[in-house]
Scaffold this active site. Structure first.
Site, PDB file in Angstrom:
ATOM      1  N   GLU A  49       0.838  -1.194   0.000  1.00 13.81           N
ATOM      2  CA  GLU A  49       0.000   0.000   0.000  1.00 13.81           C
ATOM      3  C   GLU A  49       0.877   1.249   0.000  1.00 13.81           C
ATOM      4  O   GLU A  49       1.927   1.278   0.644  1.00 13.81           O
ATOM      5  CB  GLU A  49      -0.879  -0.009   1.258  1.00 13.81           C
ATOM      6  CG  GLU A  49      -1.825   1.130   1.311  1.00 13.81           C
ATOM      7  CD  GLU A  49      -2.731   1.048   2.518  1.00 13.81           C
ATOM      8  OE1 GLU A  49      -3.340   2.074   2.822  1.00 13.81           O
ATOM      9  OE2 GLU A  49      -2.808  -0.005   3.143  1.00 13.81           O
ATOM     10  N   SER A  75      -5.421   1.892  -0.063  1.00 12.60           N
ATOM     11  CA  SER A  75      -6.553   1.452   0.753  1.00 12.60           C
ATOM     12  C   SER A  75      -7.632   2.518   0.677  1.00 12.60           C
ATOM     13  O   SER A  75      -7.486   3.514  -0.019  1.00 12.60           O
ATOM     14  CB  SER A  75      -6.118   1.281   2.210  1.00 12.60           C
ATOM     15  OG  SER A  75      -5.900   2.553   2.794  1.00 12.60           O
TER      16      SER A  75
END
Length: 172
Positions: A49, A75
């Site tokens: 991420e 995310s």
């Protein structure tokens, strides 16, 4: 988001760490499109991420003054003009691998497009000189993963043959 279109010169980084360091030192300019590549399923290996970099940009008050594209992932906490899961990913020679600093990138969230001012002929020439990045995993589980994982668009499946899969569960 207030702005649903963004256009600016590319600023290319071959890992999130290098981009995060530049952002931390404020070594970027308003209006740029930060490009974080080699963070896709094969290139990471894995698909980390990119929240650290986007959070740092917002912390500096630059979240709506730059854009960011990556073959990595985001995310639900990511804010700003950020495009993730770009594919084909850099490690497999996708266009994101061939971008250079200064190429003009155009993002349009209304039309759902990401384009740049590089011609197919120029991309073809750049591709001839391109080589996959050495990520340092020459054996072990992460090497094995990178050899068999398919593209993000197909769910980044990891079973044998996943890198060649044409239909994925995500398509159902």
């Amino acid at each position: 988001m207030k702005n649903l279109k963004f256009s600016g010169p590319a600023r290319c980084f071959d890992s999130e760490e290098v981009c995060f360091e530049a952002v931390s030192k404020r070594q970027y300019k308003e209006g740029e499109v930060l490009v974080i590549r080699y963070e896709g399923p094969q290139g990471g290996p894995g698909m980390r991420e990119m929240l650290s970099t986007t959070a740092a940009l917002y912390g500096q008050g630059m979240g709506d003054k730059v854009a960011l594209i990556t073959d990595g992932r985001f995310s639900g906490a990511t804010r700003g003009f950020c495009v993730g899961h770009v594919g084909p990913e850099a490690q497999s020679g996708g266009p994101i691998a061939l971008l250079q600093d200064g190429d003009i990138i155009n993002l349009d969230a209304i039309e759902g497009t990401l384009t740049c001012n590089v011609s197919e002929k120029e991309f073809s020439e750049r591709k001839k000189a391109w080589k996959p990045r050495e990520h340092g995993y020459g054996s072990g589980a992460l090497w094995k993963y990178a050899q068999s994982v398919g593209p993000a668009v197909g769910g980044a499946v990891t079973h044998p043959g996943g890198s060649k899969e044409g239909v994925a569960y995500a398509d159902i």
